[in-house]
Design a protein around this motif. Structure first.
Motif, mmCIF file in Angstrom:
data_model
loop_
_atom_site.group_PDB
_atom_site.id
_atom_site.type_symbol
_atom_site.label_atom_id
_atom_site.label_comp_id
_atom_site.label_asym_id
_atom_site.label_seq_id
_atom_site.Cartn_x
_atom_site.Cartn_y
_atom_site.Cartn_z
ATOM 1 N N UNK A 80 -120.175 0.992 -10.361
ATOM 2 C CA UNK A 80 -119.390 2.840 -10.323
ATOM 3 C C UNK A 80 -118.253 2.687 -10.717
ATOM 4 N N UNK A 81 -117.872 3.711 -11.063
ATOM 5 C CA UNK A 81 -116.225 4.478 -11.398
ATOM 6 C C UNK A 81 -115.206 3.969 -10.459
ATOM 7 N N UNK A 82 -115.526 3.993 -8.862
ATOM 8 C CA UNK A 82 -114.670 4.230 -8.104
ATOM 9 C C UNK A 82 -114.499 1.839 -8.054
ATOM 10 N N UNK A 83 -115.850 1.893 -8.095
ATOM 11 C CA UNK A 83 -115.941 0.428 -8.216
ATOM 12 C C UNK A 83 -115.009 -0.210 -9.410
ATOM 13 N N UNK A 84 -114.808 0.289 -10.692
ATOM 14 C CA UNK A 84 -114.150 0.104 -11.778
ATOM 15 C C UNK A 84 -112.412 -0.051 -11.454
ATOM 16 N N UNK A 85 -112.520 1.376 -10.772
ATOM 17 C CA UNK A 85 -110.868 2.225 -10.252
ATOM 18 C C UNK A 85 -110.383 0.459 -9.785
ATOM 19 N N UNK A 86 -111.024 0.691 -8.693
ATOM 20 C CA UNK A 86 -110.925 -0.632 -7.665
ATOM 21 C C UNK A 86 -110.734 -1.848 -8.291
ATOM 22 N N UNK A 87 -111.294 -2.127 -9.107
ATOM 23 C CA UNK A 87 -110.833 -3.388 -9.973
ATOM 24 C C UNK A 87 -109.965 -3.286 -10.491
ATOM 25 N N UNK A 88 -109.884 -2.583 -11.168
ATOM 26 C CA UNK A 88 -108.193 -1.996 -12.508
ATOM 27 C C UNK A 88 -107.423 -2.450 -11.774
ATOM 28 N N UNK A 89 -107.228 -1.107 -10.306
ATOM 29 C CA UNK A 89 -106.209 -1.559 -9.154
ATOM 30 C C UNK A 89 -106.134 -3.377 -8.994
ATOM 31 N N UNK A 90 -106.727 -4.163 -9.128
ATOM 32 C CA UNK A 90 -106.143 -5.419 -8.657
ATOM 33 C C UNK A 90 -105.404 -6.150 -10.337
ATOM 34 N N UNK A 91 -106.417 -5.699 -11.112
ATOM 35 C CA UNK A 91 -105.488 -6.230 -12.707
ATOM 36 C C UNK A 91 -103.736 -5.383 -12.944
ATOM 37 N N UNK A 92 -103.817 -4.023 -11.958
ATOM 38 C CA UNK A 92 -102.402 -3.998 -11.700
ATOM 39 C C UNK A 92 -101.509 -4.699 -10.955
ATOM 40 N N UNK A 93 -102.389 -5.513 -10.153
ATOM 41 C CA UNK A 93 -101.215 -5.627 -9.341
ATOM 42 C C UNK A 93 -100.864 -7.538 -9.588
ATOM 43 N N UNK A 94 -102.068 -7.944 -10.261
ATOM 44 C CA UNK A 94 -101.883 -9.028 -10.284
ATOM 45 C C UNK A 94 -100.935 -9.302 -12.264
ATOM 46 N N UNK A 95 -101.020 -8.386 -12.715
ATOM 47 C CA UNK A 95 -100.374 -8.552 -13.914
ATOM 48 C C UNK A 95 -99.846 -6.787 -14.750
ATOM 49 N N UNK A 96 -99.398 -6.203 -13.299
ATOM 50 C CA UNK A 96 -98.119 -5.644 -13.844
ATOM 51 C C UNK A 96 -98.056 -5.078 -14.648
ATOM 52 N N UNK A 97 -97.157 -3.905 -15.209
ATOM 53 C CA UNK A 97 -96.942 -3.290 -16.591
ATOM 54 C C UNK A 97 -97.740 -2.581 -16.882
ATOM 55 N N UNK A 98 -98.226 -3.896 -17.540
ATOM 56 C CA UNK A 98 -98.978 -4.188 -19.298
ATOM 57 C C UNK A 98 -100.801 -3.287 -18.518
ATOM 58 N N UNK A 99 -100.546 -3.707 -17.388
ATOM 59 C CA UNK A 99 -102.362 -3.408 -17.034
ATOM 60 C C UNK A 99 -102.002 -1.673 -16.398
ATOM 61 N N UNK A 100 -101.086 -1.067 -16.352
ATOM 62 C CA UNK A 100 -101.119 0.436 -17.039
ATOM 63 C C UNK A 100 -100.948 1.165 -17.771
#
Length: 119
Positions: A80-100
Motif C-alpha cells: 500500500x502507499x502507506x506501507x511505502x511511505x513508512x518504509x521510506x520514513x525508515x530510509x530517511x531515519x537511517x540515511x538522512x537528507x539524501x533520502x528526503x
C-alpha cells in the motif's frame, strides 16, 4: 525530472543502456537474475515486504533504477502507499537528507506503478 518520470521512464531508459553490457557478460547477468529471484521470493517475509526493503535500500543508495524497479515490484506485490511511505520514513531515519530527495522519487514511482498517481 517531472512528475511521473521516476518510474517506467527510468526503466525504459536503462533497458537500452544495459543491453550492450548484458550481451558481453551474459553469465554475470544470469547469476544476478538468479540471486534477485531467490532473494525476493516469498519465505518468512512476503514479497511485498521484501520489495519495501529493497525500495528503502534503493533510496539509501540513491539508485533511480533500483527505486523504479522496486517501486514497481512493491506495487505488483500489493504493498500500500502507506506501507511505502513508512518504509521510506525508515530510509530517511537511517540515511538522512539524501533520502528526503530520493524518498519522494520512490513515492512518486510507486504511485505511478500502483495507478494511484494522478500524473
Amino acid at each position: 525530472m517531472t512528475h511521473g518520470d521516476h518510474g517506467q521512464h527510468v526503466l525504459d531508459g536503462l533497458r537500452g543502456e544495459a543491453r550492450e553490457l548484458r550481451n558481453r557478460i551474459p553469465d554475470v547477468y544470469a547469476g544476478y537474475s538468479a540471486t534477485h529471484k531467490a532473494a525476493l521470493s516469498a519465505g518468512e517475509l512476503d514479497v511485498a515486504t521484501k520489495e519495501l526493503i529493497a525500495l528503502a535500500i534503493g533510496v539509501s543508495k540513491q539508485c533511480d533504477g533500483c527505486i523504479a524497479s522496486h517501486a514497481r515490484g512493491a506495487a505488483r506485490a500489493g504493498a500500500t502507499a502507506q506501507q511505502v511511505a513508512e518504509a521510506l520514513g525508515v530510509a530517511i531515519l537511517m540515511n538522512g537528507g539524501p533520502s528526503t530527495v530520493y524518498g519522494p522519487r520512490a513515492m512518486d514511482a510507486f504511485l505511478e506503478f500502483s495507478g494511484e498517481n494522478p500524473a
